[in-house]
Motif scaffolding. Structure first.
Motif, PDB file in Angstrom:
ATOM      1  N   GLN A  62      -1.893  -1.382  -7.252  1.00  0.00           N
ATOM      2  CA  GLN A  62      -0.613  -0.850  -7.935  1.00  0.00           C
ATOM      3  C   GLN A  62      -0.813  -0.415  -9.545  1.00  0.00           C
ATOM      4  N   ARG A 103      12.281   3.455  -8.563  1.00  0.00           N
ATOM      5  CA  ARG A 103      10.930   3.053  -8.766  1.00  0.00           C
ATOM      6  C   ARG A 103      11.008   1.349  -9.420  1.00  0.00           C
ATOM      7  N   ASP A 113       0.536  -1.061   0.243  1.00  0.00           N
ATOM      8  CA  ASP A 113      -0.495  -0.084   0.105  1.00  0.00           C
ATOM      9  C   ASP A 113       0.453   1.145   0.461  1.00  0.00           C
ATOM     10  N   GLN A 114       1.739   1.043   0.364  1.00  0.00           N
ATOM     11  CA  GLN A 114       2.896   2.306  -0.097  1.00  0.00           C
ATOM     12  C   GLN A 114       3.232   2.636  -0.810  1.00  0.00           C
ATOM     13  N   THR A 115       2.732   4.184  -1.674  1.00  0.00           N
ATOM     14  CA  THR A 115       3.527   4.343  -2.818  1.00  0.00           C
ATOM     15  C   THR A 115       4.563   3.588  -2.659  1.00  0.00           C
ATOM     16  N   ASP A 116       5.608   3.445  -4.467  1.00  0.00           N
ATOM     17  CA  ASP A 116       6.607   3.596  -4.822  1.00  0.00           C
ATOM     18  C   ASP A 116       7.496   4.519  -4.377  1.00  0.00           C
ATOM     19  N   GLU A 117       7.094   6.004  -4.869  1.00  0.00           N
ATOM     20  CA  GLU A 117       7.280   7.478  -4.721  1.00  0.00           C
ATOM     21  C   GLU A 117       7.605   7.560  -3.235  1.00  0.00           C
TER      22      GLU A 117
END
Length: 234
Positions: free
Chosen positions: A148, A97, A52-56
Motif C-alpha cells: 500500500q 481515496r 492490490d487494486q490501487t486507490d486511484e
C-alpha cells in the motif's frame, strides 16, 4: 475487472437498503471458520485482490469521466463520514481515496474479528505453518498489505514487534528459512520486494531499509553460507 468504490463499500459496509450493515462482509469473512484449508486460502486471496487494486482505480471506476484530484486544503482536510448516507458522487477525489483506505483497513480488520485475534498475528501464524494451501495466500496477503503506497500497510506490519518470529514481522521477513520450496521462496521474495519498492519506506528505520536492500540484491533463493554448506553435505 476493475472494482468500483460503490461496489467495495456495498460489500464491506452494506450501504444499500435491504442489506444490513456488515452482513455481506460477515458472510465473506465467516468462510475463514471453514475447516477446508482451500476455502481459507481462497478468502485470503480474494482480500489480496481487493488490496492490490490501487486507490486511484477505485476512485476513477466511480466516474464515467474521471476528473483531476482535488488539491485544495479545505477539501483535503474535510472529514468524510463512511456510512449509510455517503454520496460518492459528491465527494472530492481525495476524499474518495480516504474512503477507500478506510474500507481496505475495515476489510483487514474483519479477518481478525472472524478469527477473534489480531489480523496480522493470524496471517503470520499461517505464514509459518507447513500447509501450502493457507501459507502461500497468507504471505501473498502480507505482500498486498506491504505494497500500500501511502505507508499505512507498512506501519501496520512493522508495529508487530514481539519477542518471537511469529509475533515480529521484521524478524519473519528477514528469516530466509521460513520457506523451503521454490514457490514459497517466490512468495516470500515478493513480500520483501513490496517493502523495498514502497514509496513510503523512508519512514522505516535505516537499519531495516538497509537489510531489505541487501535481501533484494541477494535474490529469492539465497541461503546463508552455513545453511548452504549443510545442504550440499546432506
Amino acid at each position: 475487472a476493475v472494482i468500483s468504490l460503490t461496489t467495495l463499500q456495498l460489500v464491506v459496509e452494506g450501504t444499500h437498503s435491504g442489506i444490513a450493515p456488515g452482513q455481506m462482509l460477515s458472510a465473506w469473512m465467516g468462510l475463514l471458520t471453514n475447516s477446508k484449508v482451500e476455502m481459507i486460502g481462497a478468502v485470503l486471496q480474494s482480500v489480496a485482490v481487493v488490496l492490490d487494486q490501487t486507490d486511484e482505480h477505485y476512485v476513477t471506476a466511480s466516474h464515467p469521466h474521471p476528473t483531476p484530484f482535488v488539491t485544495d486544503q479545505a477539501s483535503t482536510d474535510a472529514k468524510m463520514e463512511v456510512g449509510h448516507h455517503t454520496d460518492h458522487g459528491l465527494l472530492p477525489e481525495l476524499g474518495k481515496r480516504e474512503v477507500v483506505v478506510h474500507i481496505k483497513k475495515r476489510l483487514l480488520g474483519a479477518i481478525g474479528e472472524a478469527k477473534r485475534t489480531n489480523t496480522i498475528s493470524y496471517l503470520m501464524k499461517l505464514a509459518l505453518q507447513p500447509i501450502e494451501a493457507t501459507r502461500f495466500p497468507a504471505v501473498n496477503l502480507l505482500r498486498a498489505i506491504a505494497a500500500q503506497p501511502s505507508g499505512w500497510g507498512l506501519q501496520m506490519l512493522f508495529a508487530h514487534q514481539g519477542a518471537s518470529i511469529d509475533s515480529n514481522f521484521y524478524e519473519y521477513v528477514i528469516e530466509r528459512l521460513t520457506e523451503y520450496c521454490k514457490e514459497g521462496k517466490d512468495h516470500k521474495f515478493a513480500l520483501i520486494q513490496a517493502v523495498a519498492q514502497n514509496p513510503s519506506r523512508g519512514h522505516l528505520p535505516d537499519e531495516v531499509n538497509q537489510k531489505i536492500d541487501v535481501m533484494v540484491q541477494q535474490g529469492a533463493y539465497y541461503l546463508p553460507p552455513m545453511v548452504e554448506l549443510q545442504t550440499m553435505e546432506g
